[in-house]
Design a protein around this motif. Structure first.
Motif, PDB file in Angstrom:
ATOM      1  N   GLY A 164       0.845  -1.183   0.000  1.00 54.35           N
ATOM      2  CA  GLY A 164       0.000   0.000   0.000  1.00 54.35           C
ATOM      3  C   GLY A 164       0.878   1.229   0.000  1.00 54.35           C
ATOM      4  N   SER A 165       0.330   2.323  -0.432  1.00 51.50           N
ATOM      5  CA  SER A 165       1.111   3.554  -0.528  1.00 51.50           C
ATOM      6  C   SER A 165       1.322   4.155   0.845  1.00 51.50           C
ATOM      7  N   ASN A 166       2.512   4.671   1.065  1.00 47.85           N
ATOM      8  CA  ASN A 166       2.862   5.366   2.306  1.00 47.85           C
ATOM      9  C   ASN A 166       2.639   4.511   3.549  1.00 47.85           C
ATOM     10  N   VAL A 167       2.891   3.229   3.449  1.00 45.26           N
ATOM     11  CA  VAL A 167       2.750   2.322   4.587  1.00 45.26           C
ATOM     12  C   VAL A 167       4.088   1.657   4.824  1.00 45.26           C
ATOM     13  N   SER A 168       4.575   1.775   6.031  1.00 43.98           N
ATOM     14  CA  SER A 168       5.877   1.189   6.332  1.00 43.98           C
ATOM     15  C   SER A 168       5.783  -0.322   6.419  1.00 43.98           C
ATOM     16  N   GLU A 169       6.887  -0.983   6.119  1.00 44.20           N
ATOM     17  CA  GLU A 169       6.940  -2.446   6.188  1.00 44.20           C
ATOM     18  C   GLU A 169       6.735  -2.929   7.621  1.00 44.20           C
ATOM     19  N   ALA A 170       7.105  -2.124   8.606  1.00 42.97           N
ATOM     20  CA  ALA A 170       6.916  -2.525  10.003  1.00 42.97           C
ATOM     21  C   ALA A 170       5.433  -2.626  10.334  1.00 42.97           C
ATOM     22  N   VAL A 171       4.649  -1.650   9.818  1.00 45.48           N
ATOM     23  CA  VAL A 171       3.209  -1.691  10.070  1.00 45.48           C
ATOM     24  C   VAL A 171       2.586  -2.899   9.400  1.00 45.48           C
ATOM     25  N   ILE A 172       3.003  -3.185   8.139  1.00 50.40           N
ATOM     26  CA  ILE A 172       2.431  -4.312   7.402  1.00 50.40           C
ATOM     27  C   ILE A 172       2.789  -5.630   8.073  1.00 50.40           C
ATOM     28  N   SER A 173       4.037  -5.784   8.476  1.00 53.13           N
ATOM     29  CA  SER A 173       4.447  -7.037   9.109  1.00 53.13           C
ATOM     30  C   SER A 173       3.786  -7.212  10.479  1.00 53.13           C
ATOM     31  N   GLY A 174       3.581  -6.098  11.194  1.00 51.37           N
ATOM     32  CA  GLY A 174       2.922  -6.206  12.500  1.00 51.37           C
ATOM     33  C   GLY A 174       1.445  -6.507  12.399  1.00 51.37           C
ATOM     34  N   ALA A 175       0.835  -6.211  11.246  1.00 57.01           N
ATOM     35  CA  ALA A 175      -0.597  -6.440  11.073  1.00 57.01           C
ATOM     36  C   ALA A 175      -0.934  -7.910  10.921  1.00 57.01           C
ATOM     37  N   GLU A 176       0.072  -8.768  10.695  1.00 60.16           N
ATOM     38  CA  GLU A 176      -0.212 -10.192  10.526  1.00 60.16           C
ATOM     39  C   GLU A 176      -0.736 -10.809  11.814  1.00 60.16           C
ATOM     40  N   ASN A 177      -0.387 -10.273  12.939  1.00 59.28           N
ATOM     41  CA  ASN A 177      -0.802 -10.844  14.217  1.00 59.28           C
ATOM     42  C   ASN A 177      -1.880 -10.028  14.918  1.00 59.28           C
ATOM     43  N   SER A 178      -1.965  -8.746  14.637  1.00 57.62           N
ATOM     44  CA  SER A 178      -2.954  -7.908  15.301  1.00 57.62           C
ATOM     45  C   SER A 178      -3.268  -6.717  14.419  1.00 57.62           C
ATOM     46  N   VAL A 179      -4.346  -6.016  14.756  1.00 57.75           N
ATOM     47  CA  VAL A 179      -4.750  -4.850  13.988  1.00 57.75           C
ATOM     48  C   VAL A 179      -4.041  -3.624  14.549  1.00 57.75           C
ATOM     49  N   PRO A 180      -3.327  -2.880  13.720  1.00 58.03           N
ATOM     50  CA  PRO A 180      -2.693  -1.646  14.209  1.00 58.03           C
ATOM     51  C   PRO A 180      -3.734  -0.686  14.761  1.00 58.03           C
ATOM     52  N   ALA A 181      -3.301   0.132  15.699  1.00 57.25           N
ATOM     53  CA  ALA A 181      -4.238   1.003  16.410  1.00 57.25           C
ATOM     54  C   ALA A 181      -4.904   2.014  15.492  1.00 57.25           C
ATOM     55  N   ASP A 182      -4.223   2.436  14.425  1.00 54.37           N
ATOM     56  CA  ASP A 182      -4.756   3.491  13.561  1.00 54.37           C
ATOM     57  C   ASP A 182      -5.494   2.947  12.359  1.00 54.37           C
ATOM     58  N   TYR A 183      -5.873   1.658  12.374  1.00 56.77           N
ATOM     59  CA  TYR A 183      -6.491   1.045  11.200  1.00 56.77           C
ATOM     60  C   TYR A 183      -7.772   0.293  11.594  1.00 56.77           C
ATOM     61  N   TYR A 184      -8.689   0.270  10.628  1.00 52.55           N
ATOM     62  CA  TYR A 184      -9.826  -0.650  10.682  1.00 52.55           C
ATOM     63  C   TYR A 184      -9.503  -1.841   9.783  1.00 52.55           C
ATOM     64  N   ASP A 195      -9.305 -18.790   1.237  1.00 55.93           N
ATOM     65  CA  ASP A 195      -8.363 -17.845   1.817  1.00 55.93           C
ATOM     66  C   ASP A 195      -9.104 -16.564   2.170  1.00 55.93           C
ATOM     67  N   ASP A 196      -8.383 -15.627   2.778  1.00 48.07           N
ATOM     68  CA  ASP A 196      -8.982 -14.351   3.177  1.00 48.07           C
ATOM     69  C   ASP A 196      -8.123 -13.197   2.697  1.00 48.07           C
ATOM     70  N   LEU A 197      -8.800 -12.131   2.283  1.00 45.61           N
ATOM     71  CA  LEU A 197      -8.143 -10.852   2.018  1.00 45.61           C
ATOM     72  C   LEU A 197      -8.439  -9.937   3.199  1.00 45.61           C
ATOM     73  N   LEU A 198      -7.415  -9.420   3.848  1.00 42.92           N
ATOM     74  CA  LEU A 198      -7.574  -8.538   4.991  1.00 42.92           C
ATOM     75  C   LEU A 198      -7.250  -7.121   4.558  1.00 42.92           C
ATOM     76  N   LEU A 199      -8.287  -6.260   4.543  1.00 43.40           N
ATOM     77  CA  LEU A 199      -8.118  -4.872   4.122  1.00 43.40           C
ATOM     78  C   LEU A 199      -7.904  -4.012   5.367  1.00 43.40           C
ATOM     79  N   TYR A 200      -6.798  -3.257   5.392  1.00 46.40           N
ATOM     80  CA  TYR A 200      -6.488  -2.363   6.520  1.00 46.40           C
ATOM     81  C   TYR A 200      -6.649  -0.931   6.038  1.00 46.40           C
ATOM     82  N   VAL A 201      -7.693  -0.261   6.579  1.00 38.91           N
ATOM     83  CA  VAL A 201      -8.051   1.092   6.138  1.00 38.91           C
ATOM     84  C   VAL A 201      -7.737   2.056   7.273  1.00 38.91           C
TER      85      VAL A 201
END
Length: 550
Positions: A164-184, A195-201
């Motif tokens: 995704g644009s303007n998204v750090s790799e740390a945020v993407i890798s951390g999202a595999e186990n939990s939802v980041p605080a600033d995302y739905y 399988d599942d597609l997980l959209l982080y908005v």
């Protein structure tokens, strides 16, 4: 994406079950190259057909047969990645093995689906169906706001970031186990791939969008509230002036209204308070008036029911006493006098309004014998009372006028062969009573007149003879051999009215008859034992009196 998976899996299933491909992979071609070329033409035609759809898929068969040659779409098993080969051969799930890689040639993200081609327990080859995913992901990413990203989570638990644009790799890798605080997170399930597609908005982008959508309704709501506020002020001003004038008029009528209520019940001193006090007093007066009116109607209904019940002309007694003057054997006189005594004992019933149904049937039996004696009639009768209905309590003397009507205006008009049937039984919570005769019957207008039905016009009723009685018969029940006249009998209309007075407007009496086909009177009333009887019948508004007829 789901459709692409489904199409690719269907292709893989078709290849693994195609007999031409299986036969080609089984044969030994070390000494027969011509046979391989012939079989290869059939296999390539199948593979070419499978590649020709819009999926843009690539299909390859990796065979274990060492004698096959490398051609378009067919490779040796050694050309397949060892890790993939191991995963496919050890896969115990019926679902195909999947792998996701970026193509070295086009740089596109691709999905690889692998399945085994089996012949009995022998693995002949491994099929590979490859199709691109980049285009589908691109359409999905275009719909997402800035700062969003996608994770692809496979059935086996592995996942990878689509990016995704303007998204750090740390945020993407951390999202595999939990939802980041600033995302739905929104989960989209791929049914065919399982399988599942997980959209982080990003929450910020959502808030900006929602705020923009809410701005216009908020402005409209504020405008609506202001409009309502000023409208209320305007209407209140008009209403207050009217209430002030109304209160002044009420004060001028009586000083009592201004001091209404006991201590602690005084209303406010303004116009609305005075109006509230007056309204309360009116409510109390109306309630008291309604209570007195209801009690008056109840007493009037009870009195009228008693008057209707007591308004019976004992013409049977008069007729029988007249018949005693005739010459009869002494035994018959004794029997008929005994029947008369029993009949009137049951008839009077100590002044009770209701009586058991079996007692009413016994009274009807006595009445039949008295009537047979009085009129020297050869009619027959049948009384059928179900055991379960015997103890039901019904209005006293409700059946005798109906039976009398059937005898005088029914079977007495026949030269011979007259019959009257009285049947009563329990149906659910009701008692159904039927009185049937085989007399001449009545027309529809005559039925309406007999029942006092107000829906029949006076002009039509005037065209009827008195209850359409046969020639030589009296116009109303109770004619007998003695003197009688209109109104001397207890008409069916009065029976109908007694039923409505005691049981309520929901219960009624109806007739079923045709000219020349006899008459049936049907009553349907509540089933009540003695302990279930009401102290007083429900208050009703009785119908206006009707004239006696049949």
């Amino acid at each position: 994406m789901d459709n692409k998976y489904y199409s690719a899996i269907q292709k893989s299933v078709y290849i693994t079950n195609n007999l031409q491909i299986i036969q080609t992979l089984k044969e030994d071609y070390r000494d027969d190259l011509l046979s391989y070329m012939n079989n290869l033409g059939n296999v390539e035609a199948v593979l070419k057909a499978l590649r020709s759809d819009e999926l843009q898929s690539q299909i390859t068969v990796y065979g274990f047969n060492p004698s096959i040659y490398r051609t378009e779409g067919i490779r040796k098993i050694g050309d397949l990645d060892p890790d993939i080969r191991t995963r496919v051969l050890t896969n115990e799930d019926d679902y195909p093995v999947r792998s996701f890689r970026v193509s070295p040639d086009s740089g596109r993200l691709e999905a690889h689906i692998y399945s085994k081609i089996m012949d009995f327990n022998e693995t002949l080859a491994i099929t590979e169906v490859v199709f691109p995913l980049e285009q589908s992901f691109a359409k999905l990413k275009a719909l997402l706001p800035s700062g969003s990203f996608i994770l692809y989570q496979a059935k086996d638990g592995t996942s990878f970031a689509v990016g995704g644009s303007n998204v750090s790799e740390a945020v993407i890798s951390g999202a595999e186990n939990s939802v980041p605080a600033d995302y739905y997170r929104v989960a989209l399930h791929l049914k065919s791939a399982q399988d599942d597609l997980l959209l982080y908005v990003g929450k910020t982008s959502v808030r900006l969008r929602v705020d923009g959508l809410l701005a216009i309704p908020l402005v409209m709501l504020i405008g609506l509230l202001l409009t309502i506020f000023f409208s209320i002020r305007f209407v209140t001003s008009l209403l207050t002036r009217r209430l002030t004038a109304l209160t002044d008029n009420m004060r001028s009528e009586t000083d009592t209204l201004n001091s209404f209520g006991t201590e602690g019940e005084e209303s406010g001193g303004d116009e609305l308070g005075q109006l509230e006090g007056t309204f309360r007093k009116l409510v109390v007066q109306i309630r008291d008036y309604y209570r007195l009116s209801a009690e008056h109607d109840l007493e009037r209904g009870l009195l009228e029911a008693e008057l209707l019940q007591g308004n019976l002309n004992p013409h049977v007694l008069y007729n029988t006493l007249s018949a005693i003057k005739w010459v009869f054997p002494h035994e018959k006189l004794t029997a008929i006098v005994d029947d008369m005594v029993d009949f009137y004992r049951l008839f009077l019933n100590r002044g009770e309004i209701v009586a058991p149904l079996d007692q009413e049937f016994e009274m009807i039996r006595k009445y039949m014998e008295i009537h047979r004696f009085s009129y020297e009639s050869d009619f027959t009768y049948e009384l059928l009372l179900e055991e379960e209905a015997k103890k039901a309590h019904v209005l006293r003397n409700m059946l005798q006028p109906i039976v009398e009507n059937a005898l005088i205006h029914g079977v007495n008009s026949l030269a011979s062969g007259g019959k009257v049937t009285l049947i009563a039984g329990k149906e659910g919570d009701h008692i159904v009573i039927e009185v049937t005769d085989n007399g001449p019957g009545m027309s529809e207008l005559a039925q309406a007149r007999v029942l006092g039905d107000g829906t029949v016009s006076a002009k039509k009723q005037a065209q009827l003879p008195d209850a359409e009685a046969p020639a030589g018969q009296p116009a109303v029940a109770g004619g007998g051999r003695g003197p009688s006249g209109p109104g001397s009998g207890y008409a069916l209309a009065n029976i109908r009215r007694r039923i409505k007075l005691y049981y309520g407007e929901a219960y009624d009496m109806r007739l079923e008859c045709t000219p020349g086909g006899g008459t049936k009177v049907i009553l349907r009333i509540p089933f009540r034992l003695k302990e279930q009887l009401p102290v007083k019948p429900a208050p009703i508004f009785p119908a206006p009196p009707v004239s006696s007829s049949r």
